[in-house]
Write a protein that holds these residues in place. Structure first.
Motif, PDB file in Angstrom:
ATOM      1  N   ARG A  14     -10.283  16.352  -0.922  1.00  0.00           N
ATOM      2  CA  ARG A  14     -11.271  15.432  -1.479  1.00  0.00           C
ATOM      3  C   ARG A  14     -10.605  14.686  -2.625  1.00  0.00           C
ATOM      4  O   ARG A  14     -10.004  15.302  -3.504  1.00  0.00           O
ATOM      5  CB  ARG A  14     -12.496  16.187  -1.996  1.00  0.00           C
ATOM      6  N   TRP A  15     -10.711  13.368  -2.613  1.00  0.00           N
ATOM      7  CA  TRP A  15     -10.101  12.534  -3.635  1.00  0.00           C
ATOM      8  C   TRP A  15     -11.210  11.878  -4.461  1.00  0.00           C
ATOM      9  O   TRP A  15     -12.095  11.246  -3.909  1.00  0.00           O
ATOM     10  CB  TRP A  15      -9.239  11.442  -3.006  1.00  0.00           C
ATOM     11  N   SER A  16     -11.124  12.002  -5.756  1.00  0.00           N
ATOM     12  CA  SER A  16     -12.104  11.322  -6.615  1.00  0.00           C
ATOM     13  C   SER A  16     -11.770   9.827  -6.644  1.00  0.00           C
ATOM     14  O   SER A  16     -10.655   9.418  -6.294  1.00  0.00           O
ATOM     15  CB  SER A  16     -12.058  11.892  -8.034  1.00  0.00           C
ATOM     16  N   ASP A  17     -12.724   9.024  -7.091  1.00  0.00           N
ATOM     17  CA  ASP A  17     -12.497   7.586  -7.195  1.00  0.00           C
ATOM     18  C   ASP A  17     -11.326   7.295  -8.134  1.00  0.00           C
ATOM     19  O   ASP A  17     -10.501   6.423  -7.857  1.00  0.00           O
ATOM     20  CB  ASP A  17     -13.750   6.871  -7.696  1.00  0.00           C
ATOM     21  N   GLU A  18     -11.237   8.013  -9.233  1.00  0.00           N
ATOM     22  CA  GLU A  18     -10.167   7.804 -10.196  1.00  0.00           C
ATOM     23  C   GLU A  18      -8.811   8.136  -9.580  1.00  0.00           C
ATOM     24  O   GLU A  18      -7.827   7.438  -9.816  1.00  0.00           O
ATOM     25  CB  GLU A  18     -10.384   8.656 -11.454  1.00  0.00           C
ATOM     26  N   GLN A  19      -8.743   9.203  -8.781  1.00  0.00           N
ATOM     27  CA  GLN A  19      -7.492   9.561  -8.124  1.00  0.00           C
ATOM     28  C   GLN A  19      -7.072   8.488  -7.132  1.00  0.00           C
ATOM     29  O   GLN A  19      -5.897   8.127  -7.060  1.00  0.00           O
ATOM     30  CB  GLN A  19      -7.633  10.905  -7.409  1.00  0.00           C
ATOM     31  N   LYS A  20      -8.024   7.981  -6.357  1.00  0.00           N
ATOM     32  CA  LYS A  20      -7.718   6.937  -5.384  1.00  0.00           C
ATOM     33  C   LYS A  20      -7.169   5.702  -6.080  1.00  0.00           C
ATOM     34  O   LYS A  20      -6.156   5.125  -5.657  1.00  0.00           O
ATOM     35  CB  LYS A  20      -8.963   6.561  -4.578  1.00  0.00           C
ATOM     36  N   ILE A  21      -7.817   5.285  -7.164  1.00  0.00           N
ATOM     37  CA  ILE A  21      -7.376   4.094  -7.894  1.00  0.00           C
ATOM     38  C   ILE A  21      -5.996   4.322  -8.501  1.00  0.00           C
ATOM     39  O   ILE A  21      -5.135   3.442  -8.469  1.00  0.00           O
ATOM     40  CB  ILE A  21      -8.413   3.715  -8.961  1.00  0.00           C
ATOM     41  N   ARG A  22      -5.751   5.524  -9.023  1.00  0.00           N
ATOM     42  CA  ARG A  22      -4.449   5.842  -9.614  1.00  0.00           C
ATOM     43  C   ARG A  22      -3.345   5.774  -8.563  1.00  0.00           C
ATOM     44  O   ARG A  22      -2.292   5.206  -8.792  1.00  0.00           O
ATOM     45  CB  ARG A  22      -4.479   7.229 -10.260  1.00  0.00           C
ATOM     46  N   VAL A  23      -3.615   6.347  -7.377  1.00  0.00           N
ATOM     47  CA  VAL A  23      -2.627   6.319  -6.296  1.00  0.00           C
ATOM     48  C   VAL A  23      -2.395   4.884  -5.834  1.00  0.00           C
ATOM     49  O   VAL A  23      -1.250   4.453  -5.653  1.00  0.00           O
ATOM     50  CB  VAL A  23      -3.079   7.220  -5.118  1.00  0.00           C
ATOM     51  N   ARG A  39       3.882   8.857   1.202  1.00  0.00           N
ATOM     52  CA  ARG A  39       4.724  10.057   1.304  1.00  0.00           C
ATOM     53  C   ARG A  39       4.674  10.876   0.018  1.00  0.00           C
ATOM     54  O   ARG A  39       4.605  12.103   0.048  1.00  0.00           O
ATOM     55  CB  ARG A  39       6.173   9.660   1.597  1.00  0.00           C
ATOM     56  N   ARG A  40       4.708  10.186  -1.123  1.00  0.00           N
ATOM     57  CA  ARG A  40       4.703  10.862  -2.423  1.00  0.00           C
ATOM     58  C   ARG A  40       3.448  11.709  -2.606  1.00  0.00           C
ATOM     59  O   ARG A  40       3.483  12.778  -3.216  1.00  0.00           O
ATOM     60  CB  ARG A  40       4.789   9.808  -3.529  1.00  0.00           C
ATOM     61  N   HIS A  41       2.314  11.241  -2.058  1.00  0.00           N
ATOM     62  CA  HIS A  41       1.044  11.955  -2.240  1.00  0.00           C
ATOM     63  C   HIS A  41       0.598  12.680  -0.983  1.00  0.00           C
ATOM     64  O   HIS A  41      -0.530  13.171  -0.916  1.00  0.00           O
ATOM     65  CB  HIS A  41      -0.038  10.969  -2.700  1.00  0.00           C
ATOM     66  N   ASP A  42       1.455  12.720   0.023  1.00  0.00           N
ATOM     67  CA  ASP A  42       1.185  13.446   1.269  1.00  0.00           C
ATOM     68  C   ASP A  42      -0.113  12.980   1.939  1.00  0.00           C
ATOM     69  O   ASP A  42      -0.981  13.779   2.289  1.00  0.00           O
ATOM     70  CB  ASP A  42       1.141  14.953   1.004  1.00  0.00           C
ATOM     71  N   VAL A  43      -0.242  11.657   2.075  1.00  0.00           N
ATOM     72  CA  VAL A  43      -1.349  11.059   2.819  1.00  0.00           C
ATOM     73  C   VAL A  43      -0.748  10.041   3.789  1.00  0.00           C
ATOM     74  O   VAL A  43       0.424   9.697   3.687  1.00  0.00           O
ATOM     75  CB  VAL A  43      -2.383  10.344   1.898  1.00  0.00           C
TER      76      VAL A  43
END
Length: 123
Positions: A14-23, A39-43
Protein backbone atom coordinates in the motif's frame (compact mmCIF):
# COMPACT_ATOMS: atom_id res chain seq x y z
CA UNK A 1 -8.56 -27.94 -13.75
CA UNK A 2 -5.45 -27.20 -11.74
CA UNK A 3 -5.24 -24.38 -9.18
CA UNK A 4 -2.30 -22.92 -7.33
CA UNK A 5 -2.63 -21.74 -3.74
CA UNK A 6 -0.19 -19.12 -2.53
CA UNK A 7 0.64 -19.14 1.16
CA UNK A 8 2.52 -16.46 3.00
CA UNK A 9 2.70 -12.73 3.33
CA UNK A 10 0.64 -10.73 0.89
CA UNK A 11 2.87 -9.24 -1.82
CA UNK A 12 0.65 -6.23 -2.47
CA UNK A 13 1.99 -3.06 -0.93
CA UNK A 14 0.00 0.00 0.00
CA UNK A 15 1.44 3.36 -1.03
CA UNK A 16 0.35 6.59 0.61
CA UNK A 17 -0.28 9.66 -1.55
CA UNK A 18 2.89 11.27 -0.19
CA UNK A 19 4.96 8.20 -1.07
CA UNK A 20 3.58 8.12 -4.61
CA UNK A 21 4.35 11.82 -5.13
CA UNK A 22 7.86 11.38 -3.67
CA UNK A 23 8.59 8.44 -6.00
CA UNK A 24 7.17 10.29 -9.03
CA UNK A 25 9.29 13.34 -8.24
CA UNK A 26 12.45 11.26 -8.72
CA UNK A 27 11.75 10.79 -12.44
CA UNK A 28 14.03 13.06 -14.45
CA UNK A 29 16.31 14.02 -11.58
CA UNK A 30 19.94 13.46 -12.61
CA UNK A 31 18.68 11.79 -15.79
CA UNK A 32 16.69 9.07 -13.99
CA UNK A 33 14.15 7.43 -16.29
CA UNK A 34 10.81 5.90 -15.34
CA UNK A 35 12.45 2.47 -15.60
CA UNK A 36 15.29 3.49 -13.25
CA UNK A 37 12.89 4.81 -10.61
CA UNK A 38 10.62 1.76 -10.95
CA UNK A 39 13.56 -0.59 -10.41
CA UNK A 40 14.81 1.47 -7.46
CA UNK A 41 11.43 1.13 -5.69
CA UNK A 42 10.63 -2.40 -6.92
CA UNK A 43 7.48 -1.45 -8.83
CA UNK A 44 6.57 -1.74 -12.50
CA UNK A 45 6.81 1.17 -14.92
CA UNK A 46 3.07 0.89 -15.40
CA UNK A 47 2.55 1.69 -11.71
CA UNK A 48 4.39 4.98 -12.17
CA UNK A 49 2.36 5.84 -15.26
CA UNK A 50 -0.86 5.02 -13.41
CA UNK A 51 0.22 7.16 -10.44
CA UNK A 52 1.08 10.02 -12.80
CA UNK A 53 -2.35 9.80 -14.42
CA UNK A 54 -4.00 9.65 -10.97
CA UNK A 55 -2.09 12.77 -9.91
CA UNK A 56 -3.15 14.66 -13.03
CA UNK A 57 -6.82 13.71 -12.55
CA UNK A 58 -6.69 14.61 -8.86
CA UNK A 59 -5.41 18.14 -9.44
CA UNK A 60 -7.82 20.72 -10.80
CA UNK A 61 -6.86 21.84 -14.32
CA UNK A 62 -6.32 25.46 -13.30
CA UNK A 63 -4.21 24.86 -10.20
CA UNK A 64 -1.27 22.52 -10.53
CA UNK A 65 0.74 24.04 -7.72
CA UNK A 66 2.24 26.66 -10.01
CA UNK A 67 2.82 29.89 -8.16
CA UNK A 68 4.50 33.08 -9.29
CA UNK A 69 6.73 34.95 -6.89
CA UNK A 70 8.10 38.46 -7.21
CA UNK A 71 11.76 38.57 -8.23
CA UNK A 72 14.42 41.19 -7.81
CA UNK A 73 17.12 41.59 -10.40
CA UNK A 74 20.60 41.13 -8.94
CA UNK A 75 24.10 41.58 -10.34
CA UNK A 76 25.81 38.46 -11.64
CA UNK A 77 28.65 38.88 -9.11
CA UNK A 78 26.29 38.57 -6.14
CA UNK A 79 24.68 35.29 -7.25
CA UNK A 80 26.60 32.31 -5.81
CA UNK A 81 27.51 29.54 -8.20
CA UNK A 82 24.83 26.86 -8.50
CA UNK A 83 21.95 28.96 -7.21
CA UNK A 84 19.00 30.16 -9.22
CA UNK A 85 18.61 33.73 -10.30
CA UNK A 86 19.56 35.94 -13.19
CA UNK A 87 22.44 34.29 -15.06
CA UNK A 88 22.53 36.62 -18.07
CA UNK A 89 20.80 39.90 -18.65
CA UNK A 90 17.16 39.15 -19.45
CA UNK A 91 17.37 35.47 -18.43
CA UNK A 92 15.83 33.82 -15.36
CA UNK A 93 16.45 30.22 -14.33
CA UNK A 94 13.56 28.47 -12.56
CA UNK A 95 14.41 25.36 -10.51
CA UNK A 96 11.42 23.05 -9.96
CA UNK A 97 10.79 20.78 -6.96
CA UNK A 98 11.66 17.70 -9.02
CA UNK A 99 15.15 19.07 -9.70
CA UNK A 100 14.56 20.17 -13.28
CA UNK A 101 15.36 23.72 -14.29
CA UNK A 102 13.92 26.03 -16.93
CA UNK A 103 15.72 29.02 -18.43
CA UNK A 104 13.46 31.88 -19.52
CA UNK A 105 14.54 34.82 -21.68
CA UNK A 106 12.58 38.05 -21.88
CA UNK A 107 9.12 38.50 -20.39
CA UNK A 108 6.80 35.70 -21.62
CA UNK A 109 3.07 35.79 -20.75
CA UNK A 110 2.04 34.08 -17.50
CA UNK A 111 -0.09 31.52 -19.36
CA UNK A 112 2.92 30.39 -21.37
CA UNK A 113 5.07 30.07 -18.23
CA UNK A 114 2.37 28.00 -16.50
CA UNK A 115 2.21 25.68 -19.53
CA UNK A 116 6.00 25.28 -19.66
CA UNK A 117 6.20 24.55 -15.92
CA UNK A 118 3.40 21.96 -16.13
CA UNK A 119 5.12 20.20 -19.02
CA UNK A 120 8.47 20.15 -17.19
CA UNK A 121 6.92 18.85 -13.94
CA UNK A 122 4.92 16.05 -15.56
CA UNK A 123 7.32 14.94 -18.28
Amino acid sequence: MRQEILIGVERRRRWSDEQKIRVLSEVGVDGATVSDVARRHDVTRQHLYQWRRWLRQRSPAGDRGVRFLPLERVDDETVPSGSCGVTRPGRVDIVLRNGRSIGVMGDPPDALLVRIIRIAETA
